[in-house]
Write a protein that holds these residues in place. Structure first.
Motif, short mmCIF file in Angstrom:
data_model
loop_
_atom_site.label_atom_id
_atom_site.label_comp_id
_atom_site.label_asym_id
_atom_site.label_seq_id
_atom_site.Cartn_x
_atom_site.Cartn_y
_atom_site.Cartn_z
N TYR A 188 0.71 -1.25 0.07
CA TYR A 188 -0.03 -0.06 -0.12
C TYR A 188 0.88 1.45 -0.22
O TYR A 188 0.63 2.30 -0.75
N GLN A 189 2.16 1.19 0.58
CA GLN A 189 2.90 2.40 0.91
C GLN A 189 3.48 2.68 -0.56
O GLN A 189 3.59 3.68 -0.85
N SER B 108 2.47 2.05 -3.52
CA SER B 108 1.53 2.38 -4.43
C SER B 108 0.94 3.72 -3.97
O SER B 108 0.69 4.52 -4.97
N GLN B 109 0.93 4.35 -3.05
CA GLN B 109 0.59 5.61 -2.64
C GLN B 109 1.92 6.63 -3.02
O GLN B 109 1.62 7.69 -3.40
N SER C 241 1.45 7.22 -6.74
CA SER C 241 0.09 7.68 -7.13
C SER C 241 0.00 9.21 -7.19
O SER C 241 0.71 9.80 -6.80
#
Length: 370
Positions: free
Chosen positions: A363-364, A366-367, A370
Protein backbone atom coordinates in the motif's frame (compact mmCIF):
# COMPACT_ATOMS: atom_id res chain seq x y z
CA UNK A 1 -7.05 6.48 5.70
CA UNK A 2 -8.79 5.46 8.92
CA UNK A 3 -7.06 2.82 10.96
CA UNK A 4 -9.07 -0.11 12.23
CA UNK A 5 -10.36 0.47 15.76
CA UNK A 6 -12.62 -2.53 16.27
CA UNK A 7 -11.14 -5.52 18.07
CA UNK A 8 -9.83 -8.11 15.60
CA UNK A 9 -9.62 -11.77 16.53
CA UNK A 10 -7.91 -12.46 13.20
CA UNK A 11 -5.00 -10.22 14.15
CA UNK A 12 -4.54 -11.62 17.67
CA UNK A 13 -1.47 -13.74 18.44
CA UNK A 14 -2.08 -17.50 18.55
CA UNK A 15 -0.16 -20.33 20.17
CA UNK A 16 0.23 -23.17 17.68
CA UNK A 17 1.72 -25.96 19.74
CA UNK A 18 5.02 -24.54 20.96
CA UNK A 19 5.07 -21.84 18.26
CA UNK A 20 3.74 -18.33 18.88
CA UNK A 21 2.13 -16.80 15.77
CA UNK A 22 1.91 -13.01 15.58
CA UNK A 23 -1.61 -13.31 14.13
CA UNK A 24 -4.11 -15.89 12.92
CA UNK A 25 -3.57 -15.19 9.21
CA UNK A 26 -1.99 -18.09 7.34
CA UNK A 27 -0.39 -17.67 3.95
CA UNK A 28 -1.90 -20.59 2.04
CA UNK A 29 0.21 -22.88 -0.14
CA UNK A 30 0.04 -21.73 -3.76
CA UNK A 31 1.79 -23.26 -6.75
CA UNK A 32 3.95 -20.45 -8.13
CA UNK A 33 6.37 -22.34 -10.44
CA UNK A 34 9.53 -20.26 -10.05
CA UNK A 35 12.04 -23.02 -9.21
CA UNK A 36 13.22 -23.70 -12.77
CA UNK A 37 13.64 -27.01 -14.57
CA UNK A 38 15.83 -28.47 -11.83
CA UNK A 39 13.25 -27.57 -9.15
CA UNK A 40 15.80 -25.79 -6.98
CA UNK A 41 14.62 -22.91 -4.73
CA UNK A 42 16.32 -19.60 -5.48
CA UNK A 43 16.78 -15.98 -4.39
CA UNK A 44 13.64 -14.85 -6.24
CA UNK A 45 11.58 -17.29 -4.19
CA UNK A 46 13.26 -16.15 -0.97
CA UNK A 47 12.31 -12.56 -1.79
CA UNK A 48 8.70 -13.58 -2.54
CA UNK A 49 8.26 -15.25 0.84
CA UNK A 50 10.09 -12.45 2.68
CA UNK A 51 7.67 -9.91 1.19
CA UNK A 52 4.77 -11.86 2.72
CA UNK A 53 6.30 -12.59 6.12
CA UNK A 54 3.63 -10.51 7.87
CA UNK A 55 1.52 -13.68 7.97
CA UNK A 56 1.27 -15.45 11.31
CA UNK A 57 2.20 -18.72 9.58
CA UNK A 58 3.49 -19.40 6.06
CA UNK A 59 2.78 -22.71 4.34
CA UNK A 60 4.99 -23.01 1.28
CA UNK A 61 3.87 -23.90 -2.20
CA UNK A 62 3.44 -27.62 -2.74
CA UNK A 63 6.88 -29.22 -2.95
CA UNK A 64 7.44 -32.60 -4.60
CA UNK A 65 8.92 -35.41 -2.54
CA UNK A 66 10.44 -37.42 -5.40
CA UNK A 67 11.00 -37.39 -9.14
CA UNK A 68 7.97 -39.67 -9.49
CA UNK A 69 5.90 -37.05 -7.63
CA UNK A 70 6.49 -34.34 -10.27
CA UNK A 71 3.49 -33.14 -12.23
CA UNK A 72 3.77 -29.37 -12.60
CA UNK A 73 6.34 -27.39 -14.56
CA UNK A 74 9.01 -25.55 -12.52
CA UNK A 75 7.70 -26.35 -9.05
CA UNK A 76 10.28 -26.88 -6.28
CA UNK A 77 11.43 -30.22 -4.91
CA UNK A 78 12.78 -31.56 -1.63
CA UNK A 79 14.11 -34.92 -2.85
CA UNK A 80 17.78 -34.05 -3.26
CA UNK A 81 20.36 -32.64 -0.87
CA UNK A 82 20.91 -29.78 -3.33
CA UNK A 83 17.24 -28.83 -3.17
CA UNK A 84 17.24 -29.09 0.61
CA UNK A 85 20.27 -26.85 0.88
CA UNK A 86 18.70 -24.28 -1.48
CA UNK A 87 15.57 -24.06 0.69
CA UNK A 88 17.75 -22.62 3.49
CA UNK A 89 17.75 -19.21 1.76
CA UNK A 90 13.94 -19.18 2.03
CA UNK A 91 13.80 -20.18 5.70
CA UNK A 92 16.50 -17.61 6.49
CA UNK A 93 14.55 -14.88 4.66
CA UNK A 94 11.47 -15.38 6.89
CA UNK A 95 13.26 -16.33 10.09
CA UNK A 96 10.88 -14.28 12.28
CA UNK A 97 7.79 -16.02 10.85
CA UNK A 98 7.05 -19.74 11.34
CA UNK A 99 7.09 -21.55 8.00
CA UNK A 100 5.92 -25.09 7.17
CA UNK A 101 6.91 -26.93 3.99
CA UNK A 102 4.03 -28.57 2.14
CA UNK A 103 4.89 -32.11 0.97
CA UNK A 104 3.35 -33.16 -2.35
CA UNK A 105 2.99 -36.12 -4.69
CA UNK A 106 0.95 -35.30 -7.80
CA UNK A 107 -0.16 -38.89 -8.41
CA UNK A 108 -2.43 -39.22 -11.44
CA UNK A 109 -2.45 -35.42 -11.92
CA UNK A 110 0.83 -35.80 -13.76
CA UNK A 111 1.99 -36.96 -17.19
CA UNK A 112 4.55 -39.36 -18.62
CA UNK A 113 6.57 -36.48 -20.09
CA UNK A 114 7.61 -35.45 -16.55
CA UNK A 115 9.23 -38.80 -15.86
CA UNK A 116 12.31 -40.71 -16.91
CA UNK A 117 11.64 -43.21 -19.69
CA UNK A 118 8.17 -41.66 -20.10
CA UNK A 119 6.80 -43.74 -17.21
CA UNK A 120 3.10 -43.29 -16.59
CA UNK A 121 1.92 -41.34 -13.54
CA UNK A 122 0.91 -43.51 -10.59
CA UNK A 123 -2.31 -43.74 -8.61
CA UNK A 124 -4.16 -46.15 -6.32
CA UNK A 125 -6.20 -47.35 -9.32
CA UNK A 126 -5.94 -46.97 -13.09
CA UNK A 127 -8.61 -44.26 -13.32
CA UNK A 128 -7.82 -41.15 -15.36
CA UNK A 129 -8.84 -37.55 -14.76
CA UNK A 130 -11.83 -36.79 -16.98
CA UNK A 131 -11.69 -33.60 -19.01
CA UNK A 132 -9.15 -30.83 -19.13
CA UNK A 133 -5.49 -30.84 -20.05
CA UNK A 134 -2.22 -30.70 -18.17
CA UNK A 135 0.69 -28.28 -18.69
CA UNK A 136 3.70 -30.49 -19.40
CA UNK A 137 7.34 -29.78 -20.32
CA UNK A 138 6.22 -30.22 -23.95
CA UNK A 139 3.06 -28.10 -23.79
CA UNK A 140 -0.56 -28.90 -23.00
CA UNK A 141 -1.44 -32.59 -23.17
CA UNK A 142 -4.53 -34.68 -22.39
CA UNK A 143 -4.47 -36.53 -19.08
CA UNK A 144 -3.33 -40.16 -19.26
CA UNK A 145 -4.68 -43.23 -17.53
CA UNK A 146 -2.31 -43.73 -14.59
CA UNK A 147 -0.64 -46.97 -13.56
CA UNK A 148 -2.04 -48.55 -10.40
CA UNK A 149 0.67 -48.89 -7.77
CA UNK A 150 1.72 -52.37 -6.72
CA UNK A 151 1.22 -53.04 -3.02
CA UNK A 152 4.95 -53.38 -2.41
CA UNK A 153 5.64 -49.97 -4.02
CA UNK A 154 3.58 -48.07 -1.46
CA UNK A 155 6.08 -48.30 1.44
CA UNK A 156 8.72 -46.82 -0.89
CA UNK A 157 6.57 -43.71 -1.37
CA UNK A 158 5.97 -43.49 2.38
CA UNK A 159 9.75 -43.50 2.80
CA UNK A 160 10.03 -40.69 0.24
CA UNK A 161 7.74 -38.62 2.45
CA UNK A 162 9.85 -39.40 5.51
CA UNK A 163 13.08 -38.42 3.77
CA UNK A 164 11.49 -35.21 2.47
CA UNK A 165 10.39 -34.36 6.01
CA UNK A 166 13.94 -34.97 7.19
CA UNK A 167 15.38 -32.65 4.54
CA UNK A 168 12.81 -30.02 5.48
CA UNK A 169 14.01 -30.15 9.08
CA UNK A 170 17.64 -29.77 8.03
CA UNK A 171 16.65 -26.84 5.77
CA UNK A 172 15.34 -24.90 8.77
CA UNK A 173 11.58 -25.24 8.38
CA UNK A 174 9.45 -25.05 11.51
CA UNK A 175 7.25 -27.95 10.44
CA UNK A 176 5.66 -29.73 7.49
CA UNK A 177 2.17 -29.95 6.01
CA UNK A 178 1.08 -33.17 4.31
CA UNK A 179 -0.86 -32.30 1.15
CA UNK A 180 -3.82 -34.68 1.24
CA UNK A 181 -6.14 -32.51 -0.87
CA UNK A 182 -7.12 -31.50 -4.41
CA UNK A 183 -7.02 -34.85 -6.18
CA UNK A 184 -3.32 -35.51 -5.75
CA UNK A 185 -1.95 -38.91 -4.70
CA UNK A 186 -3.03 -39.02 -1.04
CA UNK A 187 -6.50 -37.66 -1.81
CA UNK A 188 -7.02 -40.31 -4.50
CA UNK A 189 -6.21 -43.01 -1.94
CA UNK A 190 -8.68 -41.50 0.55
CA UNK A 191 -11.65 -41.26 -1.81
CA UNK A 192 -13.83 -44.12 -3.06
CA UNK A 193 -14.19 -42.52 -6.50
CA UNK A 194 -10.51 -42.96 -7.27
CA UNK A 195 -9.51 -45.89 -5.00
CA UNK A 196 -10.88 -49.20 -6.23
CA UNK A 197 -8.07 -51.35 -4.87
CA UNK A 198 -8.71 -54.81 -3.44
CA UNK A 199 -5.62 -55.02 -1.22
CA UNK A 200 -5.15 -53.56 2.29
CA UNK A 201 -5.10 -49.99 0.87
CA UNK A 202 -8.54 -50.17 -0.73
CA UNK A 203 -12.16 -51.01 -0.01
CA UNK A 204 -13.63 -49.38 3.11
CA UNK A 205 -12.50 -46.03 4.42
CA UNK A 206 -10.36 -47.73 7.08
CA UNK A 207 -8.20 -49.23 4.35
CA UNK A 208 -8.31 -46.16 2.11
CA UNK A 209 -6.97 -44.10 5.04
CA UNK A 210 -4.05 -46.51 5.58
CA UNK A 211 -1.68 -44.74 3.13
CA UNK A 212 -2.11 -41.36 4.85
CA UNK A 213 -1.83 -43.05 8.26
CA UNK A 214 1.51 -44.60 7.31
CA UNK A 215 2.79 -41.28 5.94
CA UNK A 216 1.83 -39.44 9.13
CA UNK A 217 3.46 -42.06 11.32
CA UNK A 218 6.64 -42.07 9.22
CA UNK A 219 6.91 -38.28 9.44
CA UNK A 220 6.32 -38.43 13.20
CA UNK A 221 9.64 -40.28 13.48
CA UNK A 222 11.25 -37.05 12.23
CA UNK A 223 9.04 -34.26 13.62
CA UNK A 224 7.01 -33.96 16.83
CA UNK A 225 3.27 -34.10 16.21
CA UNK A 226 2.80 -30.39 17.00
CA UNK A 227 4.97 -29.53 13.99
CA UNK A 228 2.97 -31.58 11.47
CA UNK A 229 -0.25 -30.49 9.74
CA UNK A 230 -2.53 -32.20 7.20
CA UNK A 231 -4.53 -30.58 4.43
CA UNK A 232 -7.84 -32.04 3.16
CA UNK A 233 -10.43 -30.90 0.60
CA UNK A 234 -13.72 -32.63 1.50
CA UNK A 235 -15.82 -30.42 -0.80
CA UNK A 236 -13.44 -30.29 -3.73
CA UNK A 237 -14.05 -31.24 -7.34
CA UNK A 238 -10.60 -30.12 -8.56
CA UNK A 239 -8.76 -32.85 -10.51
CA UNK A 240 -12.09 -34.66 -11.01
CA UNK A 241 -12.74 -35.52 -7.37
CA UNK A 242 -15.85 -36.01 -5.23
CA UNK A 243 -17.12 -39.29 -3.77
CA UNK A 244 -20.67 -40.22 -2.70
CA UNK A 245 -19.50 -41.18 0.81
CA UNK A 246 -17.49 -37.97 1.26
CA UNK A 247 -19.06 -36.84 4.55
CA UNK A 248 -18.67 -40.11 6.46
CA UNK A 249 -15.21 -40.69 4.98
CA UNK A 250 -13.72 -37.30 5.81
CA UNK A 251 -15.17 -37.25 9.32
CA UNK A 252 -13.62 -40.69 9.90
CA UNK A 253 -10.27 -39.48 8.55
CA UNK A 254 -10.32 -36.36 10.73
CA UNK A 255 -11.23 -38.44 13.79
CA UNK A 256 -8.31 -40.78 13.13
CA UNK A 257 -5.90 -37.88 12.65
CA UNK A 258 -7.10 -36.38 15.93
CA UNK A 259 -5.37 -39.16 17.86
CA UNK A 260 -1.90 -37.84 17.00
CA UNK A 261 -2.10 -34.34 18.47
CA UNK A 262 -1.15 -32.72 15.17
CA UNK A 263 -0.37 -29.02 14.78
CA UNK A 264 -3.56 -28.43 12.77
CA UNK A 265 -6.03 -29.71 10.20
CA UNK A 266 -6.06 -27.45 7.13
CA UNK A 267 -9.48 -27.70 5.49
CA UNK A 268 -10.49 -26.35 2.11
CA UNK A 269 -14.06 -25.73 3.27
CA UNK A 270 -14.69 -22.81 0.91
CA UNK A 271 -16.15 -23.57 -2.51
CA UNK A 272 -14.04 -21.18 -4.59
CA UNK A 273 -12.07 -24.10 -6.06
CA UNK A 274 -15.26 -25.84 -7.16
CA UNK A 275 -17.77 -28.09 -5.38
CA UNK A 276 -18.70 -31.69 -6.21
CA UNK A 277 -22.40 -31.08 -5.36
CA UNK A 278 -22.91 -34.58 -3.97
CA UNK A 279 -24.71 -33.23 -0.91
CA UNK A 280 -24.42 -30.28 1.44
CA UNK A 281 -20.93 -28.76 1.70
CA UNK A 282 -18.95 -29.92 4.74
CA UNK A 283 -18.34 -27.20 7.31
CA UNK A 284 -15.62 -26.37 9.80
CA UNK A 285 -18.15 -26.90 12.60
CA UNK A 286 -18.51 -30.58 11.60
CA UNK A 287 -14.78 -31.11 11.80
CA UNK A 288 -14.58 -29.22 15.10
CA UNK A 289 -16.68 -32.04 16.61
CA UNK A 290 -14.17 -34.78 15.73
CA UNK A 291 -10.83 -32.92 15.60
CA UNK A 292 -9.79 -31.20 18.81
CA UNK A 293 -6.69 -29.48 17.44
CA UNK A 294 -6.67 -26.16 15.59
CA UNK A 295 -8.66 -26.10 12.33
CA UNK A 296 -7.52 -23.81 9.52
CA UNK A 297 -10.29 -22.62 7.19
CA UNK A 298 -9.34 -21.94 3.59
CA UNK A 299 -10.60 -20.99 0.12
CA UNK A 300 -12.24 -17.69 -0.72
CA UNK A 301 -12.46 -16.09 2.72
CA UNK A 302 -12.77 -12.32 3.03
CA UNK A 303 -11.40 -10.53 6.07
CA UNK A 304 -14.94 -10.24 7.46
CA UNK A 305 -15.70 -13.93 6.92
CA UNK A 306 -12.42 -14.85 8.58
CA UNK A 307 -13.25 -12.71 11.61
CA UNK A 308 -16.66 -14.37 11.84
CA UNK A 309 -15.24 -17.91 11.62
CA UNK A 310 -12.74 -17.23 14.39
CA UNK A 311 -15.19 -15.32 16.61
CA UNK A 312 -17.76 -18.11 16.32
CA UNK A 313 -15.14 -20.68 17.34
CA UNK A 314 -15.29 -22.89 14.25
CA UNK A 315 -11.74 -21.97 13.19
CA UNK A 316 -8.56 -20.92 14.99
CA UNK A 317 -6.73 -19.76 11.88
CA UNK A 318 -7.73 -18.73 8.34
CA UNK A 319 -5.55 -19.22 5.27
CA UNK A 320 -5.56 -16.72 2.42
CA UNK A 321 -4.25 -17.66 -1.01
CA UNK A 322 -4.83 -15.34 -3.94
CA UNK A 323 -5.14 -12.17 -1.81
CA UNK A 324 -1.51 -12.81 -0.82
CA UNK A 325 -0.45 -12.91 -4.49
CA UNK A 326 -1.31 -9.27 -5.19
CA UNK A 327 -1.00 -7.97 -1.59
CA UNK A 328 2.36 -8.83 -0.09
CA UNK A 329 1.41 -6.62 2.89
CA UNK A 330 -1.99 -8.30 3.33
CA UNK A 331 -1.86 -8.41 7.13
CA UNK A 332 -0.96 -4.73 7.39
CA UNK A 333 -3.86 -3.88 5.07
CA UNK A 334 -6.19 -5.89 7.31
CA UNK A 335 -4.84 -4.19 10.43
CA UNK A 336 -5.17 -0.65 9.04
CA UNK A 337 -8.40 -1.24 7.10
CA UNK A 338 -6.66 -0.41 3.83
CA UNK A 339 -8.06 -1.35 0.41
CA UNK A 340 -6.58 -4.39 -1.31
CA UNK A 341 -4.88 -4.36 -4.68
CA UNK A 342 -7.12 -5.75 -7.43
CA UNK A 343 -6.91 -9.55 -7.72
CA UNK A 344 -4.22 -10.60 -10.17
CA UNK A 345 -5.41 -12.38 -13.30
CA UNK A 346 -3.94 -15.83 -13.94
CA UNK A 347 -2.14 -14.68 -17.09
CA UNK A 348 -0.32 -12.18 -14.85
CA UNK A 349 0.74 -14.47 -12.02
CA UNK A 350 1.21 -17.76 -13.88
CA UNK A 351 4.62 -17.15 -15.37
CA UNK A 352 8.17 -18.13 -14.47
CA UNK A 353 9.92 -14.86 -13.58
CA UNK A 354 9.63 -11.85 -11.27
CA UNK A 355 6.65 -10.43 -13.17
CA UNK A 356 3.41 -11.38 -11.45
CA UNK A 357 5.42 -12.66 -8.49
CA UNK A 358 7.51 -10.13 -6.59
CA UNK A 359 6.39 -6.94 -8.34
CA UNK A 360 3.05 -6.30 -6.58
CA UNK A 361 3.22 -3.04 -4.60
CA UNK A 362 2.57 -2.65 -0.90
CA UNK A 363 0.00 0.00 0.00
CA UNK A 364 2.80 2.39 0.91
CA UNK A 365 4.53 1.82 -2.42
CA UNK A 366 1.31 2.31 -4.38
CA UNK A 367 0.70 5.65 -2.63
CA UNK A 368 4.24 6.81 -3.35
CA UNK A 369 3.72 6.51 -7.11
CA UNK A 370 0.10 7.72 -7.27
Amino acid sequence: MNTQTASSRLLEPFKLGDLVLNNRVVMAPMTRARAGERRIPNALMANYYAQRAGAGLIVTEATVISEQANGWVNTPGIYSDEQGEAWKQVTAAVSETPIFLQLWHCGRASHSSFHANNELPVAPSAIKINGGEIHTPSGKQPYETPRALETDEIPLIVEDYRQAAERAKIAGFDGVEIHGANGYLIDTFLQSKTNQRTDSYGGGVENRYRFLKEIVEAILTVWPANRVGVRLSPNGVYNDMGSPDYRAAFLYIAEQLNAYGLAYLHLMDGLGFGFHELGAPMTLAEFREVFSGPPIGNCGYTQEEAESAISSGVADLIAFGRPFISNPDLVERFARNLPLNPPAEMFTWYSFGAEGYTDFPTYQESQAVS
